[in-house]
Design a protein around this motif. Structure first.
Motif, PDB file in Angstrom:
ATOM      1  N   UNK A  28       0.854  -1.185   0.000  1.00 45.04           N
ATOM      2  CA  UNK A  28       0.000   0.000   0.000  1.00 45.04           C
ATOM      3  C   UNK A  28       0.889   1.233   0.000  1.00 45.04           C
ATOM      4  N   UNK A  29       0.726   2.051  -1.008  1.00 42.51           N
ATOM      5  CA  UNK A  29       1.455   3.312  -1.104  1.00 42.51           C
ATOM      6  C   UNK A  29       0.482   4.460  -0.885  1.00 42.51           C
ATOM      7  N   UNK A  30       0.920   5.450  -0.132  1.00 48.14           N
ATOM      8  CA  UNK A  30       0.163   6.706  -0.026  1.00 48.14           C
ATOM      9  C   UNK A  30       1.058   7.814  -0.554  1.00 48.14           C
ATOM     10  N   UNK A  31       0.650   8.477  -1.584  1.00 51.00           N
ATOM     11  CA  UNK A  31       1.409   9.587  -2.155  1.00 51.00           C
ATOM     12  C   UNK A  31       2.876   9.197  -2.365  1.00 51.00           C
ATOM     13  N   UNK A  32       3.097   8.036  -2.942  1.00 57.57           N
ATOM     14  CA  UNK A  32       4.462   7.598  -3.251  1.00 57.57           C
ATOM     15  C   UNK A  32       5.227   7.059  -2.056  1.00 57.57           C
ATOM     16  N   UNK A  33       4.608   7.041  -0.885  1.00 61.64           N
ATOM     17  CA  UNK A  33       5.279   6.511   0.300  1.00 61.64           C
ATOM     18  C   UNK A  33       4.730   5.126   0.592  1.00 61.64           C
ATOM     19  N   UNK A  34       5.641   4.139   0.757  1.00 60.21           N
ATOM     20  CA  UNK A  34       5.209   2.753   0.947  1.00 60.21           C
ATOM     21  C   UNK A  34       4.911   2.500   2.426  1.00 60.21           C
ATOM     22  N   UNK A  35       3.666   2.200   2.744  1.00 62.16           N
ATOM     23  CA  UNK A  35       3.264   1.955   4.135  1.00 62.16           C
ATOM     24  C   UNK A  35       3.233   0.454   4.418  1.00 62.16           C
ATOM     25  N   UNK A  36       2.696  -0.334   3.488  1.00 66.71           N
ATOM     26  CA  UNK A  36       2.768  -1.793   3.588  1.00 66.71           C
ATOM     27  C   UNK A  36       3.658  -2.272   2.447  1.00 66.71           C
ATOM     28  N   UNK A  37       4.655  -3.089   2.807  1.00 65.81           N
ATOM     29  CA  UNK A  37       5.701  -3.420   1.842  1.00 65.81           C
ATOM     30  C   UNK A  37       5.826  -4.944   1.715  1.00 65.81           C
ATOM     31  N   UNK A  38       5.052  -5.514   0.827  1.00 69.24           N
ATOM     32  CA  UNK A  38       5.094  -6.968   0.602  1.00 69.24           C
ATOM     33  C   UNK A  38       4.829  -7.757   1.880  1.00 69.24           C
ATOM     34  N   UNK A  39       3.788  -7.367   2.548  1.00 71.21           N
ATOM     35  CA  UNK A  39       3.437  -7.989   3.829  1.00 71.21           C
ATOM     36  C   UNK A  39       2.734  -9.341   3.615  1.00 71.21           C
TER      37      UNK A  39
END
Ligand SMILES: Nc1ncnc2c1ncn2[C@@H]1O[C@H](COP(=O)(O)OP(=O)(O)O)[C@@H](O)[C@H]1O
Ligand SMILES: [Mg+2]
Length: 251
Positions: A28-39
């Motif tokens: 999950x990315x928000x505005x280009x920032x990865x919050x969930x990363x291949x979880x």
């Protein structure tokens, strides 16, 4: 692309172990920032999982994805059966009485009777006709639990539902939750920032860090649990360290 497969075909041999939630490579990315990363995450039927993580680590983002409330996730996400959610704020409709709040949107042959039974289970039968604004924080949160339970969920998602309650009310509601869970046995994902709450309630404690499950501990202790159990004392230190909190007596 988000993939959501409900009621996936499972071969008979696997039925016993099929998880109620299965997550692979969730991003999950928000505005280009990865919050969930291949979880990756599995929740077994009837398993009580607590998810810890620092503020902003993505706990609510993961919960919303599991609840099917976020169309912006990518990866694989499979859930089985009925899902119910309770949030930090009880989110009751102020112009509907307590009973109507519980059966709101419920598909059931007799929604009122089901809602009454659920209120009974959380010890609030006598508040059925009350207006939400007249409830205490603990009562409102119990109504929120009743509203989730009346759906007879296979997966119950709880997003910090007890964090706004005072300490005594929280202890009472912890007992209630364990009681309800032992009776109904849904799979539970409880998001919390309270390490002691996780230790008291869960079969498995996860820590979310850097967008993934950074730590996992199993707790095979009967409930109710005492916080001074040696295993829990050492696990508390481990979890606090995972959360970046220095142990007591150090700087
Ligand atoms: N709808 C959104 N739009 C933009 N950023 C968001 C949105 N939802 C969450 N975030 C960001 O994603 C990060 C994780 O949020 P959240 O899952 O709410 O954290 P937690 O529940 O662990 O405190 C935070 O930095 C938050 O600001
Ligand atoms: Mg949150």
């Amino acid at each position: 692309m988000a993939t959501r497969i409900s009621g996936a075909v499972i071969t008979e041999a696997l039925v016993d172990v099929a998880p109620v939630a299965r997550v692979r490579n969730l991003v999950r990315d928000f505005d280009g920032r990865r919050v969930l990363d291949n979880l990756d995450l599995d929740i077994a039927p009837g398993e009580f999982v607590a998810l810890l993580g620092r503020s902003g680590s993505g706990k609510s983002t993961l919960l919303r994805a599991l609840a099917g409330l976020d169309r912006g996730v990518e990866g694989e996400l499979t859930t089985e059966g009925t899902i119910a959610v309770a949030f930090q704020e009880p989110r009751l409709v102020p112009w509907k009485r307590v009973l109507a709040n519980v059966f709101l949107g419920l598909k059931h042959a007799d929604p009122k009777a089901a809602a009454r039974a659920a209120l009974e289970e959380v010890g609030l039968a006598e508040r059925a006709a009350a207006w939400p604004l007249t409830l205490s924080g603990g009562e409102a949160q119990r109504v929120s639990l009743a509203r989730a339970l009346v759906r007879e969920p296979d997966l119950l998602l709880l997003d910090e539902p007890f964090s706004a309650l005072d300490a005594l009310t929280r202890i009472t509601i912890h007992r209630l939750v364990i009681d309800l869970w032992q009776r109904r046995r849904p799979g539970v994902l409880l998001v919390t920032h309270d390490v002691d709450e996780a230790l008291r309630l869960a079969d498995r404690v996860l820590v979310l860090g850097a967008g993934r499950i950074a730590h996992e501990s199993r707790i095979d202790l009967p409930r109710p649990r005492r916080g001074d159990h040696p295993h829990l004392i050492s696990l508390r230190e481990t979890l606090l360290a995972e959360l970046g909190v220095a142990p007591e007596g150090t700087r």
